[in-house]
Design an enzyme around this catalytic site. Structure first.
Site, PDB file in Angstrom:
ATOM      1  N   ASP A  83       0.874  -1.182   0.099  1.00 16.09           N
ATOM      2  CA  ASP A  83      -0.018  -0.019  -0.175  1.00 16.09           C
ATOM      3  C   ASP A  83       0.774   1.134   0.096  1.00 16.09           C
ATOM      4  OD1 ASP A  83      -2.332   1.616   0.339  1.00 16.09           O
ATOM      5  OD2 ASP A  83      -2.352   1.393   2.403  1.00 16.09           O
ATOM      6  N   GLY A 187      -7.514   7.568   7.842  1.00 15.33           N
ATOM      7  CA  GLY A 187      -7.189   7.873   9.159  1.00 15.33           C
ATOM      8  C   GLY A 187      -8.617   7.754   9.958  1.00 15.33           C
ATOM      9  N   HIS A 220      -9.874   4.776  -1.795  1.00 13.04           N
ATOM     10  CA  HIS A 220      -8.934   4.805  -0.529  1.00 13.04           C
ATOM     11  C   HIS A 220      -9.678   5.699   0.680  1.00 13.04           C
ATOM     12  CE1 HIS A 220      -4.619   3.735  -1.689  1.00 13.04           C
ATOM     13  NE2 HIS A 220      -5.239   3.503  -2.841  1.00 13.04           N
ATOM     14  N   SER A 222     -11.835   4.400   3.016  1.00 20.41           N
ATOM     15  CA  SER A 222     -12.928   3.906   2.923  1.00 20.41           C
ATOM     16  C   SER A 222     -13.698   3.564   4.290  1.00 20.41           C
ATOM     17  CB  SER A 222     -13.206   2.575   1.789  1.00 20.41           C
ATOM     18  OG  SER A 222     -12.645   2.828   0.645  1.00 20.41           O
ATOM     19  N   SER A 223     -12.809   3.627   5.293  1.00 22.28           N
ATOM     20  CA  SER A 223     -13.239   3.289   6.553  1.00 22.28           C
ATOM     21  C   SER A 223     -14.577   4.099   6.865  1.00 22.28           C
ATOM     22  CB  SER A 223     -12.374   3.254   7.579  1.00 22.28           C
ATOM     23  OG  SER A 223     -11.287   2.226   7.493  1.00 22.28           O
TER      24      SER A 223
HETATM   25  P1  13P Z   1      -8.808   4.242   6.077  1.00 19.29           P
HETATM   26  O1  13P Z   1      -7.796   5.012   6.629  1.00 19.29           O
HETATM   27  O2  13P Z   1     -10.225   4.853   6.002  1.00 19.29           O
HETATM   28  O3  13P Z   1      -9.189   2.881   6.966  1.00 19.29           O
HETATM   29  O4  13P Z   1      -8.345   3.806   4.421  1.00 19.29           O
HETATM   30  C1  13P Z   1      -7.086   3.074   4.448  1.00 19.29           C
HETATM   31  C2  13P Z   1      -6.431   3.328   3.061  1.00 19.29           C
HETATM   32  O5  13P Z   1      -7.065   3.916   2.077  1.00 19.29           O
HETATM   33  C3  13P Z   1      -5.133   2.664   2.886  1.00 19.29           C
HETATM   34  O6  13P Z   1      -4.582   2.949   1.800  1.00 19.29           O
END
Ligand code: 13P
Length: 324
Positions: A83, A187, A220, A222-223
């Site tokens: 990543d 984040g 990205h 997406s949390s």
């Molecule tokens: P989050 O921080 O929303 O979990 O996303 C993770 C991410 O996009 C890692 O590249």
């Protein structure tokens, strides 16, 4: 061996009309949690990690342990993905370690952490494709900048991806997947209220997918930042600020618009940490880390399995021929 490339995983996802979660891992118990969730839901999966992010002593040690662990999950079609590779050398190391996919994040200047020029982004991305493709490894690039902390440095600015640039970027780099900045950020602090269309530019997905039909789009940041997990963390000594992430419904919808890879780090880690903090809060005697870490692993597995159903990848391990 169950390793597949990102291109293979996402080609099948496009054919089947589903998304594939890419779950960030920072230690071996999390690798186990993600692979167990994939086995339980019969899903293909992307296991991803950032260089320098793990609890282990070196990338190479962690990456080797990850690689070997996939051999125990021969029934799970697995992409091992780097990543946000910050530079050519980190991507080269991940390819040498046996990863089947790398992201080169040329959207930020590695020295200033300011947005890089379009030409500089193309140049570094192309150089990684030139070593990755002959080695049978897929490449993800990034256009626009996603807010939050991508590199360990705080970077709040969001520059949305431009459809004209996406077309040219793909033509000149030959990337397999493209991270498109549509308003999300990485984040634990994302949006100060539930996001609407003025924040999340879902329309951009449709337009870029139309322009680069053979390249897979990646979301990205997406949390969802579940409020119940934040409450558990904060009731047990945490100080997470109130914040909203990407609603589950929008993630499911994004896969219908053209997103194929959905990156999730925070939600998995919140599930793990909430369970560990709760356990430590209830048990002041045990000092062996294994019992509370186990609670974290199981909670993360449950969270990841739930998300696999939302993204639509559950049941799709059967799309691949792997050694069961
Ligand atoms: P989050 O921080 O929303 O979990 O996303 C993770 C991410 O996009 C890692 O590249």
């Amino acid at each position: 061996m169950s390793l597949i490339t990102l291109r293979q995983a996402l080609d099948a996802a496009r054919a089947g009309g589903y998304g594939v979660g890419a779950f960030n891992v920072t230690d071996m118990t999390q690798v186990e949690a993600v692979l167990e969730a994939a086995r339980e839901t019969r899903s293909p999966v992307i296991v991803q990690t950032l260089s320098g992010s793990s609890a282990h002593g070196s990338d190479e040690l962690f990456w080797d342990l990850m690689l070997r662990t996939t051999e125990r999950y021969a029934d799970v079609p697995t992409v091992l993905h780097l990543d946000h590779g910050p530079d050519f050398e980190t991507c080269r190391r991940a390819i040498a370690a046996g990863f089947t996919s790398v992201m080169i994040d040329g959207s930020l200047d590695p020295v200033t952490h300011r947005p890089a020029t379009f030409e500089a982004n193309i140049e570094i991305t192309r150089s990684v494709v030139d070593i990755a493709h002959p080695a049978g490894v897929s490449v993800e690039g990034e256009l626009g900048t996603i807010g939050g902390s991508e590199t360990g440095e705080e970077h709040k600015e969001i520059i949305l991806a431009d459809p004209d640039e996406a077309e040219e970027f793909v033509r000149r780099t030959d990337v397999d997947a493209l991270a498109v900045a549509i308003g999300t950020s990485h984040g634990a602090y994302k949006f100060s209220s539930p996001p609407d269309g003025s924040v999340l530019h879902m329309d951009l997905i449709t337009e870029i997918a139309r322009r680069v039909p053979d390249t897979h789009l990646v979301m990205h940041g997406s949390s969802s930042l579940p409020a119940d997990l934040r409450a558990v963390i904060n009731a047990n000594g945490g100080t997470l600020p109130e914040s909203w992430g990407v609603p589950e419904s929008e993630k499911a919808r994004s896969t219908q618009l053209g997103i194929r890879k959905i990156n999730q780090g925070m939600d998995s880690h919140m599930a793990f940490t909430a369970a560990v903090r709760q356990q430590l809060g209830q048990d002041g005697i045990t000092v062996d880390p294994a019992p509370y870490t186990r609670f974290g692993r199981v909670a993360m597995q449950q969270m990841v399995a739930e998300r696999m159903h939302v993204f639509g990848q559950a049941g799709h391990a059967a799309d691949f021929t792997v050694n069961a």
